[in-house]
Design a protein around this motif. Structure first.
Motif, PDB file in Angstrom:
ATOM      1  N   CYS A 196      62.390  80.247  43.068  1.00 57.20           N
ATOM      2  CA  CYS A 196      61.722  81.380  42.425  1.00 57.20           C
ATOM      3  C   CYS A 196      62.103  81.430  40.933  1.00 57.20           C
ATOM      4  O   CYS A 196      63.113  80.857  40.516  1.00 57.20           O
ATOM      5  N   CYS A 247      63.457  83.772  39.581  1.00 54.57           N
ATOM      6  CA  CYS A 247      64.747  84.469  39.486  1.00 54.57           C
ATOM      7  C   CYS A 247      65.913  83.512  39.750  1.00 54.57           C
ATOM      8  O   CYS A 247      67.069  83.903  39.631  1.00 54.57           O
ATOM      9  N   CYS A 280      62.088  83.089  47.699  1.00 55.31           N
ATOM     10  CA  CYS A 280      61.551  84.457  47.532  1.00 55.31           C
ATOM     11  C   CYS A 280      60.053  84.463  47.853  1.00 55.31           C
ATOM     12  O   CYS A 280      59.361  83.449  47.673  1.00 55.31           O
ATOM     13  N   HIS A 329      60.779  89.586  45.340  1.00 55.56           N
ATOM     14  CA  HIS A 329      62.047  88.859  45.500  1.00 55.56           C
ATOM     15  C   HIS A 329      62.690  89.108  46.862  1.00 55.56           C
ATOM     16  O   HIS A 329      63.873  88.837  47.043  1.00 55.56           O
TER      17      HIS A 329
HETATM   18 ZN   LIG Z   1      63.018  85.669  43.270  1.00 57.16          ZN
END
Ligand SMILES: [Zn+2]
Length: 312
Positions: free
Chosen positions: A178, A180, A185, A168
């Motif tokens: 990503c 996340c 990332c 990340h």
């Molecule tokens: Zn990420």
């Protein structure tokens, strides 16, 4: 004989290994993992997952007798004291699960949890490609990208156990999103799914399934080359940044994607060295994991002997 059990708890699987404890502690050598059990998760709730885990532990108790200690490598976010699973992106129903205590009550022995990438770097240091090295960076490239760091012979965990969150690191402010939720990332540029997405842009991929595309990547079909080169290029930039920051002597590459592509580590080593240019660390070694899928098991086993390993 009393043993240490090691568990590798991943997004899709459970694995358990048995290590003779006595052999490990006398001269600091690490025994080979003996039987390895495997299982898949049977449901999609925290309680169902815990029951799967407890079923495997009960089976181990019956077959192997009580353990001296249990070490667990898990791909989840852990509490700062490493006793609870705070969250787990790949199995989102795990929220604040008191895992170490629950398993300790079942087996009647100490239970230690560790992040999977940290366990993997420890495993490679005690029994794998980084044996005898004190400054090591491990990168895992699979569905996600993970990182584990050893500096001056010590595992770097950081203040909350989150050090080494390599996947990340943000490489760009535009580009792919990503898992996340953020844009750009490293994981969004260079993980297995990112590699697949890049290969799918090729006309040759039009009628191929994801499995067939990965098979073509493993066969080094020329049309997959640009996608692999792109992933290697992004990884090299990220690794070179870490080399500048922490000066490891060796970078160990693990994870399913890295291990299945021929010459992946060799290509990555060339790209990292090129990225480092005239930097004095531009001879850093980049090698493939020698323990493969078992790195996390060796690391989980070694958690209980971390001080002994460090002082060797
Ligand atoms: Zn990420």
């Amino acid at each position: 004989m009393k043993a240490v059990w090691a568990f590798d708890i991943g997004g899709t699987h459970l694995r358990a290994g048995w290590f003779p404890a006595a052999a490990s502690t006398k001269d600091g050598s690490v025994p080979r993992v003996i039987p390895v059990k495997k299982a898949a998760w049977s449901g999609r709730t925290a309680e169902s997952d815990l029951q799967d885990l407890e079923a495997m532990l009960s089976e181990c108790l019956t077959e192997w007798g009580p353990p001296q200690a249990v070490g667990i490598s898990i791909a989840a976010m852990l509490s700062p004291d490493q006793s609870r699973v705070v969250s787990w992106p790949n199995r989102p129903w795990w929220q604040d699960v008191d895992l170490a205590d629950r398993l300790k009550r079942l087996v009647g022995a100490p239970v230690r949890l560790e992040d999977d990438a940290v366990a993997a770097v420890l495993g490679e240091c005690v029994a794998g490609a980084a044996q005898g090295r004190t400054d090591v960076f491990m990168v895992t490239v699979g569905t996600g990208i993970g990182g584990g760091l050893v500096s001056g012979g010590r595992l770097l965990r950081g203040a909350h156990g989150w050090a080494g969150d390599f996947g990340h690191l943000r490489m760009t402010t535009t580009g792919p999103r990503c898992s996340c939720g953020r844009i750009g990332c490293l994981q969004a540029w260079a993980s297995g799914p990112a590699l697949l997405r890049a290969a799918q842009e090729s006309a040759e991929a039009a009628r191929l399934s994801p499995d067939a595309i990965f098979a073509a990547i493993r066969e080094r079909e020329p049309w997959t080359r640009a996608a692999v080169d792109q992933a290697v290029g992004w990884l090299a930039i990220g690794i070179a940044n870490v080399v500048r920051l922490l000066d490891p002597v060796i970078v160990v590459i693990g994870g399913g994607v890295a291990q299945s592509i021929p010459a992946f580590a060799e290509n990555l080593q060339a790209a990292v060295r090129q990225e480092l240019g005239a930097h004095p660390a531009n001879n850093v070694e980049v090698v493939l994991s020698s323990l493969g899928d078992d790195a996390g098991l060796y690391g989980a086993f070694s958690l209980h002997f971390e001080d002994k390993w460090r002082n060797r």
